[in-house]
Scaffold this motif. Structure first.
Motif, PDB file in Angstrom:
ATOM      1  N   VAL A   1       0.874  -1.178   0.000  1.00 31.18           N
ATOM      2  CA  VAL A   1       0.000   0.000   0.000  1.00 31.18           C
ATOM      3  C   VAL A   1       0.912   1.230   0.000  1.00 31.18           C
ATOM      4  O   VAL A   1       1.738   1.386   0.901  1.00 31.18           O
ATOM      5  CB  VAL A   1      -0.925   0.036   1.233  1.00 31.18           C
ATOM      6  N   VAL A   2       0.765   2.077  -1.010  1.00 30.60           N
ATOM      7  CA  VAL A   2       1.673   3.210  -1.178  1.00 30.60           C
ATOM      8  C   VAL A   2       0.881   4.478  -1.475  1.00 30.60           C
ATOM      9  O   VAL A   2      -0.031   4.472  -2.303  1.00 30.60           O
ATOM     10  CB  VAL A   2       2.683   2.954  -2.324  1.00 30.60           C
ATOM     11  N   SER A   3       1.243   5.566  -0.804  1.00 31.71           N
ATOM     12  CA  SER A   3       0.708   6.892  -1.124  1.00 31.71           C
ATOM     13  C   SER A   3       1.810   7.704  -1.780  1.00 31.71           C
ATOM     14  O   SER A   3       2.940   7.742  -1.278  1.00 31.71           O
ATOM     15  CB  SER A   3       0.239   7.610   0.148  1.00 31.71           C
ATOM     16  N   PHE A   4       1.489   8.341  -2.907  1.00 39.75           N
ATOM     17  CA  PHE A   4       2.492   9.163  -3.586  1.00 39.75           C
ATOM     18  C   PHE A   4       1.808  10.271  -4.361  1.00 39.75           C
ATOM     19  O   PHE A   4       0.584  10.278  -4.537  1.00 39.75           O
ATOM     20  CB  PHE A   4       3.370   8.303  -4.514  1.00 39.75           C
ATOM     21  N   SER A   5       2.599  11.207  -4.817  1.00 40.57           N
ATOM     22  CA  SER A   5       2.092  12.286  -5.669  1.00 40.57           C
ATOM     23  C   SER A   5       2.963  12.371  -6.911  1.00 40.57           C
ATOM     24  O   SER A   5       4.111  11.920  -6.916  1.00 40.57           O
ATOM     25  CB  SER A   5       2.101  13.625  -4.923  1.00 40.57           C
ATOM     26  N   ALA A   6       2.402  12.933  -7.956  1.00 35.85           N
ATOM     27  CA  ALA A   6       3.125  13.105  -9.211  1.00 35.85           C
ATOM     28  C   ALA A   6       2.733  14.453  -9.812  1.00 35.85           C
ATOM     29  O   ALA A   6       1.629  14.951  -9.575  1.00 35.85           O
ATOM     30  CB  ALA A   6       2.797  11.980 -10.192  1.00 35.85           C
ATOM     31  N   ALA A   7       3.650  15.025 -10.571  1.00 32.28           N
ATOM     32  CA  ALA A   7       3.390  16.341 -11.159  1.00 32.28           C
ATOM     33  C   ALA A   7       2.467  16.269 -12.357  1.00 32.28           C
ATOM     34  O   ALA A   7       1.967  17.297 -12.820  1.00 32.28           O
ATOM     35  CB  ALA A   7       4.719  16.985 -11.554  1.00 32.28           C
ATOM     36  N   GLN A   8       2.230  15.088 -12.888  1.00 31.91           N
ATOM     37  CA  GLN A   8       1.390  14.935 -14.088  1.00 31.91           C
ATOM     38  C   GLN A   8      -0.095  15.002 -13.725  1.00 31.91           C
ATOM     39  O   GLN A   8      -0.487  14.672 -12.603  1.00 31.91           O
ATOM     40  CB  GLN A   8       1.696  13.609 -14.781  1.00 31.91           C
ATOM     41  N   PRO A   9      -0.946  15.373 -14.693  1.00 32.89           N
ATOM     42  CA  PRO A   9      -2.391  15.432 -14.441  1.00 32.89           C
ATOM     43  C   PRO A   9      -2.982  14.039 -14.265  1.00 32.89           C
ATOM     44  O   PRO A   9      -2.373  13.033 -14.640  1.00 32.89           O
ATOM     45  CB  PRO A   9      -2.947  16.127 -15.690  1.00 32.89           C
ATOM     46  N   ILE A  10      -4.170  13.989 -13.715  1.00 32.22           N
ATOM     47  CA  ILE A  10      -4.794  12.712 -13.354  1.00 32.22           C
ATOM     48  C   ILE A  10      -5.022  11.817 -14.571  1.00 32.22           C
ATOM     49  O   ILE A  10      -4.886  10.592 -14.478  1.00 32.22           O
ATOM     50  CB  ILE A  10      -6.119  12.969 -12.589  1.00 32.22           C
TER      51      ILE A  10
END
Length: 245
Positions: free
Chosen positions: A174-183
């Motif tokens: 289970v991983v939470s992350f963010s990315a600069a790209q749009p959804i």
């Protein structure tokens, strides 16, 4: 007579108090040098090390000024490009994720609303393997590098939290992350990965949040992603998968 008694007490009382210490107590007293030698070396080193000062923050302190600082102290969150895994995003040949369904029956939508932690998300999954292993989750960023090979961490992802359970029938990640790209870019990426790996894929939406999930019958594999757009154009993601490496 009173003066004589007072004089005697003045002379002998300090001597009596000094004698109470005795030679035994004197032996128990450590000098400053002895105390320094007995201290924890790590503590001693930390106390003796020079203090590091950030000149940028030091200038913000404005401690000797009469007027308040010209701007608030900077406490901004680092950009998504900071501390990412550095891989390039290859968008060539990606499939287009199907349009989301917005039906009333959306168990994963309720899961997203009710769960507060990564363990809570896993515990609310319908897949027995995921649900049964949720109680054994251990938190560490290293689990983000042990996702299933066919559902890897998104290139340039910035991990915020990760957990996993390994042993017996458990290979939960289970991983939470963010990315600069749009959804939409992340939906296409994971839809393509899942489809080509033999998973089914269902796309649902609940307000601003999108849910992409599916199963694979040959090994009881299952995954689900919760994707939420960020105000800066990036995407926040919670990824659950039960076939970790």
């Amino acid at each position: 007579m009173v003066r004589t008694i007072g004089f005697i007490l003045f002379v002998f009382l300090p001597l009596a108090l000094a004698g109470c210490g005795g030679p035994g107590n004197a032996n128990n007293m450590l000098s400053d040098a002895e105390l320094g030698n007995a201290a924890d070396p790590a503590v001693t080193s930390a106390l003796q090390d020079p203090i590091m000062v950030d000149p940028q923050l030091g200038r913000q302190a404005n401690g000797d000024a009469i007027r308040p600082p010209s701007q608030p102290y900077s406490g901004g969150v680092p950009d998504d490009a900071v501390a990412t895994n550095g891989a390039k995003v290859d968008t060539a040949g990606l499939l287009k994720a199907p349009a989301p369904t917005t039906g009333k029956d959306c168990p994963q939508c309720r899961t997203a609303r009710d769960a507060v932690t990564l363990g809570g998300i896993a515990a609310r999954q319908s897949n027995p393997r995921i649900k049964g292993c949720a109680g054994a989750l251990q938190y560490s960023a290293s689990w983000a590098q042990r996702l299933p090979a066919d559902l890897p961490l998104y290139p340039q992802a910035r991990v915020t939290e990760a957990a996993g359970a390994q042993g017996g029938k458990c290979a939960l990640r289970v991983v939470s992350f963010s990315a600069a790209q749009p959804i939409d870019a992340l939906l296409d990426y994971y839809y393509t990965k899942a489809t080509r790996a033999g998973y089914s894929s269902e796309h649902q939406v609940d307000g601003a949040q999108h849910i992409l999930g599916g199963t694979r019958s040959r090994d009881d594999g299952a995954y689900v992603l919760f994707l939420t757009p960020r105000k800066n154009g990036g995407t926040d993601v919670d990824l659950v998968a039960n076939n970790g490496s």
